[in-house]
Design an enzyme around this catalytic site. Structure first.
Site, PDB file in Angstrom:
ATOM      1  N   HIS A 106       1.714   2.982  -3.481  1.00 53.59           N
ATOM      2  CA  HIS A 106       0.723   4.099  -4.107  1.00 53.59           C
ATOM      3  C   HIS A 106       1.066   5.466  -4.323  1.00 53.59           C
ATOM      4  O   HIS A 106       0.881   6.170  -5.160  1.00 53.59           O
ATOM      5  CB  HIS A 106      -0.632   3.678  -3.408  1.00 53.59           C
ATOM      6  CG  HIS A 106      -1.658   2.735  -3.910  1.00 53.59           C
ATOM      7  ND1 HIS A 106      -2.190   2.623  -4.968  1.00 53.59           N
ATOM      8  CD2 HIS A 106      -1.937   1.718  -3.109  1.00 53.59           C
ATOM      9  CE1 HIS A 106      -2.841   1.633  -4.997  1.00 53.59           C
ATOM     10  NE2 HIS A 106      -2.661   0.814  -3.954  1.00 53.59           N
TER      11      HIS A 106
ATOM     12  N   HIS B 187     -53.661  19.410   7.863  1.00 55.96           N
ATOM     13  CA  HIS B 187     -53.614  17.931   7.598  1.00 55.96           C
ATOM     14  C   HIS B 187     -54.571  16.954   7.863  1.00 55.96           C
ATOM     15  O   HIS B 187     -54.952  15.965   7.051  1.00 55.96           O
ATOM     16  CB  HIS B 187     -52.086  17.603   8.432  1.00 55.96           C
ATOM     17  CG  HIS B 187     -51.017  18.222   7.995  1.00 55.96           C
ATOM     18  ND1 HIS B 187     -50.613  19.491   8.029  1.00 55.96           N
ATOM     19  CD2 HIS B 187     -49.789  17.420   7.710  1.00 55.96           C
ATOM     20  CE1 HIS B 187     -49.532  19.359   7.547  1.00 55.96           C
ATOM     21  NE2 HIS B 187     -48.891  18.503   7.536  1.00 55.96           N
TER      22      HIS B 187
ATOM     23  N   GLU C  90      -9.213   2.326   6.154  1.00 59.12           N
ATOM     24  CA  GLU C  90      -9.626   1.716   5.011  1.00 59.12           C
ATOM     25  C   GLU C  90      -9.650   0.278   4.649  1.00 59.12           C
ATOM     26  O   GLU C  90     -10.587  -0.326   4.398  1.00 59.12           O
ATOM     27  CB  GLU C  90      -8.835   2.493   3.631  1.00 59.12           C
ATOM     28  CG  GLU C  90      -9.316   2.179   2.242  1.00 59.12           C
ATOM     29  CD  GLU C  90      -8.439   2.542   1.186  1.00 59.12           C
ATOM     30  OE1 GLU C  90      -8.771   2.772   0.032  1.00 59.12           O
ATOM     31  OE2 GLU C  90      -7.106   3.293   1.416  1.00 59.12           O
ATOM     32  N   HIS C  91      -8.279  -0.290   4.650  1.00 60.13           N
ATOM     33  CA  HIS C  91      -8.011  -1.910   4.552  1.00 60.13           C
ATOM     34  C   HIS C  91      -7.710  -2.211   6.122  1.00 60.13           C
ATOM     35  O   HIS C  91      -6.666  -1.638   6.431  1.00 60.13           O
ATOM     36  CB  HIS C  91      -6.856  -2.120   3.680  1.00 60.13           C
ATOM     37  CG  HIS C  91      -7.252  -1.464   2.478  1.00 60.13           C
ATOM     38  ND1 HIS C  91      -6.596  -0.278   1.834  1.00 60.13           N
ATOM     39  CD2 HIS C  91      -8.149  -1.909   1.570  1.00 60.13           C
ATOM     40  CE1 HIS C  91      -6.997  -0.121   0.763  1.00 60.13           C
ATOM     41  NE2 HIS C  91      -7.662  -0.939   0.246  1.00 60.13           N
TER      42      HIS C  91
ATOM     43  N   GLN D  81       0.655  -1.314   0.012  1.00 56.94           N
ATOM     44  CA  GLN D  81      -0.141   0.067  -0.163  1.00 56.94           C
ATOM     45  C   GLN D  81       0.889   1.193  -0.142  1.00 56.94           C
ATOM     46  O   GLN D  81       0.349   2.308  -0.471  1.00 56.94           O
ATOM     47  CB  GLN D  81      -1.045   0.042   1.306  1.00 56.94           C
ATOM     48  CG  GLN D  81      -1.800  -1.106   1.275  1.00 56.94           C
ATOM     49  CD  GLN D  81      -2.802  -1.204  -0.245  1.00 56.94           C
ATOM     50  OE1 GLN D  81      -3.723  -0.159  -0.446  1.00 56.94           O
ATOM     51  NE2 GLN D  81      -2.625  -2.113  -1.006  1.00 56.94           N
TER      52      GLN D  81
ATOM     53  N   ASP E 190      -7.802  -5.749  -3.973  1.00 53.12           N
ATOM     54  CA  ASP E 190      -7.492  -4.673  -4.821  1.00 53.12           C
ATOM     55  C   ASP E 190      -7.700  -5.260  -6.329  1.00 53.12           C
ATOM     56  O   ASP E 190      -8.071  -4.302  -7.277  1.00 53.12           O
ATOM     57  CB  ASP E 190      -6.202  -4.207  -5.026  1.00 53.12           C
ATOM     58  CG  ASP E 190      -5.730  -3.322  -3.819  1.00 53.12           C
ATOM     59  OD1 ASP E 190      -6.742  -2.677  -3.479  1.00 53.12           O
ATOM     60  OD2 ASP E 190      -4.556  -3.307  -3.571  1.00 53.12           O
TER      61      ASP E 190
END
Length: 436
Positions: free
Chosen positions: A266, A425, A332-333, A263, A366
Site C-alpha cells: 500500500h 427545575h 487495524e488488521h 499490506q 479488503d
C-alpha cells in the site's frame, strides 16, 4: 530486511509493551499546520482554491471540480465486466453485513404512562473520501457508500483526487463504482482541501456542508479530519495501513509472508508485524519475505515498508504474550494463524478487524468478506471501531410521560433540584399540578 524485536524473558505488562510497539514516525503537528492552511484557503476562495491546490499537489488542474452525471454513466458502461462483477459481489456482501449492524428501536416502560423510547436516526448528509494516490480504490467507494445507504442517509457527496491520466477527472473506476451505487454527486478534489470543502461546503460549486466525513487517506487527510471535528463528525483519523499477524509453529511461513507483503504494498509507511512464539517460524518467514519482496510488483515500496521502523518480527514466550502485545498495539488488521485460533481470539480486546485461520487473509476483508475495510489505524482500535452503518446513526431518547406518571416522581425531582440549588427545575414540574 525487517527488524526483530525479542521480548522473550521480559515482563509483558501493558506499560512495557506500549513503549516497544513499532510505529511509523509521522509528524502530525507539521501535517496539521499544512492542512489548516489548505482548509482556510478553500473556505475563503472556494472552487478556485480547490483548482489551484489540485494543480499544485496533484499535478493537474481539473476541467471542473464537480463531475458531470454523464461522465459517471459513461464510466459504468466502460467498466471491465470482471471488475463490475467483483464490485457487485462486494456491494451485495457488504450490504448484508451492514444490515446486521442496524440497532432496533426499543421501548422501556418505567411505570404506567412512563415511557422512554430509544431510537436511531441517520444523519441526513455525509461526505465520503476515497483516496487516489499510489493506488485506485473502487472498493473504498463500496465500503463508504453502502453502510451510509443502509443506515438511511439521504444525501451522499463523494470526493476523490483528480488524476493526471484522466485530464483532472476522478479515476473512471471510482466513478463507475459510484455509479453502480447510484451516487451522482462526485467531486474531483483531494487531500486536506477536500475535507475542508465537505465540512464547510463550497457555495460556488453547490456543495452543501455535510454532517459526517468518513474514509481513509494520507497524514494530511487525517490531520484535516482532526481539524474539522466539531464542525462535522468523522469516523477516525485513518493513516497508513497496518497488519499484525499472531502465528505459532503450525502456521505456513509462505502464507504469513504473503499476507505481510499484501499490506506493505500500500505505502512506504505501511506497517507489517509478525508476533510469534516460534523462532523457527520467524526465521522461515524472514526467508520467504526476502524472496517474495523482490518478486512482487511494487518491490521498492514493499522493501521500504518492511525495512521501516513500523515493521517487525516480534518474538514472545507464549501466545498469551502475543495477544497482550497485540492488545497494546491495537492493530487495524489482526490475523490469527495458530493451531487453535479461537483460543487466541478469546484473549483479544483491541483490533479493527480480526481474521481467523489461514483461509481468512486481510485481502478477503479488503474486498469480498462482507466486512468493512475502513478501519482505525495508529492504535485507535483501542478506543474506536471500524466504519459501519452505526457510524451514520445517532441514538436519540424520546421521553413520553402522562400526568399521573409525572406526579409519581414530582417530589423526588423537587428534592434533587433543591439539592443542586436549581429550584426552577422543580418548579417547572410543580407548575403542571397547580390550579391557574
Amino acid at each position: 530486511m525487517i527488524q526483530t524485536i525479542d521480548l522473550r524473558g521480559t515482563n509483558p505488562v501493558h506499560t512495557n509493551l506500549a513503549s516497544v510497539v513499532p510505529r511509523a514516525q509521522l509528524d502530525v503537528a507539521a501535517a496539521t499546520a499544512v492542512a489548516e492552511v489548505l482548509i482556510s484557503d478553500v473556505r475563503e476562495r472556494g472552487s478556485l482554491a480547490l483548482l489551484e491546490q489540485a494543480e499544485r499537489l496533484d499535478g493537474v488542474r481539473p476541467l471542473q471540480v464537480r463531475i458531470h452525471a454523464e461522465q459517471i454513466t459513461k464510466a459504468v458502461a466502460a467498466l471491465d465486466p470482471a471488475v463490475r462483477d467483483a464490485l457487485e459481489g462486494a456491494i451485495e456482501r457488504v450490504t448484508a453485513a451492514s444490515k446486521a449492524q442496524l440497532p432496533q428501536a426499543t421501548v422501556t416502560m418505567l411505570g404506567d404512562g412512563a415511557q422512554v423510547v430509544q431510537r436511531w436516526q441517520p444523519v441526513s448528509r455525509v461526505g465520503l473520501y476515497v483516496p487516489g494516490g499510489k493506488a485506485v480504490y473502487p472498493s473504498s467507494v463500496v465500503m463508504n457508500v453502502v453502510p451510509a445507504q443502509v443506515a438511511g442517509v439521504a444525501s451522499i457527496a463523494l470526493a476523490s483526487p483528480p488524476q493526471r491520466a484522466f485530464e483532472g477527472s476522478v479515476h473512471p473506476t471510482i466513478l463507475a463504482a459510484a455509479g453502480l451505487l447510484g451516487v451522482d454527486e462526485v467531486y474531483a478534489m483531494g487531500g486536506a482541501g477536500a475535507i475542508g470543502a465537505l465540512a464547510w461546503g463550497v457555495p460556488d460549486l453547490g456543495l452543501d456542508p455535510v454532517q459526517v466525513i468518513t474514509g481513509p487517506g494520507n497524514v494530511y487527510v487525517a490531520a484535516a479530519k482532526r481539524l474539522v471535528r466539531g464542525v462535522a463528525g468523522i469516523d477516525s483519523e485513518a493513516g497508513p495501513t497496518e497488519i499484525l499477524i499472531i502465528a505459532d509453529a503450525t502456521a505456513n511461513p509462505y502464507l504469513v509472508a504473503a499476507d505481510l507483503i499484501s499490506q506493505a504494498e500500500h505505502d512506504e509507511l505501511a506497517a507489517a508485524v509478525l508476533v510469534t512464539d516460534s523462532e523457527q517460524l520467524a526465521e522461515s518467514v524472514r526467508a520467504e519475505l526476502e524472496t517474495l519482496a523482490i518478486a512482487t510488483h511494487h518491490a521498492v515500496r514493499v522493501r521500504e515498508a518492511l525495512d521501516g521502523v513500523q515493521s517487525a518480527i516480534v518474538l514472545v514466550d507464549s501466545l498469551g504474550d502475543a495477544a497482550a502485545f497485540s492488545n497494546a498495539y491495537g492493530p487495524e488488521h489482526l490475523e490469527i494463524q495458530t493451531e487453535q485460533p479461537g483460543s487466541v481470539l478469546d484473549l483479544i480486546d483491541n483490533a479493527g478487524a480480526i481474521f481467523l485461520g489461514e483461509f481468512s487473509p486481510v485481502s478477503l476483508g479488503d474486498y469480498l468478506a462482507g466486512s468493512n475495510h475502513v478501519l482505525p489505524t495508529g492504535g485507535q482500535s483501542r478506543f474506536s471501531s471500524g466504519l459501519g452503518a452505526y457510524t451514520f446513526l445517532r441514538p436519540q431518547q424520546v421521553i413520553n410521560y402522562d400526568r399521573a406518571a409525572l406526579a409519581e416522581v414530582e417530589a423526588r425531582i423537587v428534592a434533587l433540584s433543591g439539592a443542586e440549588d436549581l429550584p426552577a427545575h422543580g418548579a417547572a414540574v410543580t407548575a403542571r399540578f397547580e390550579q391557574r
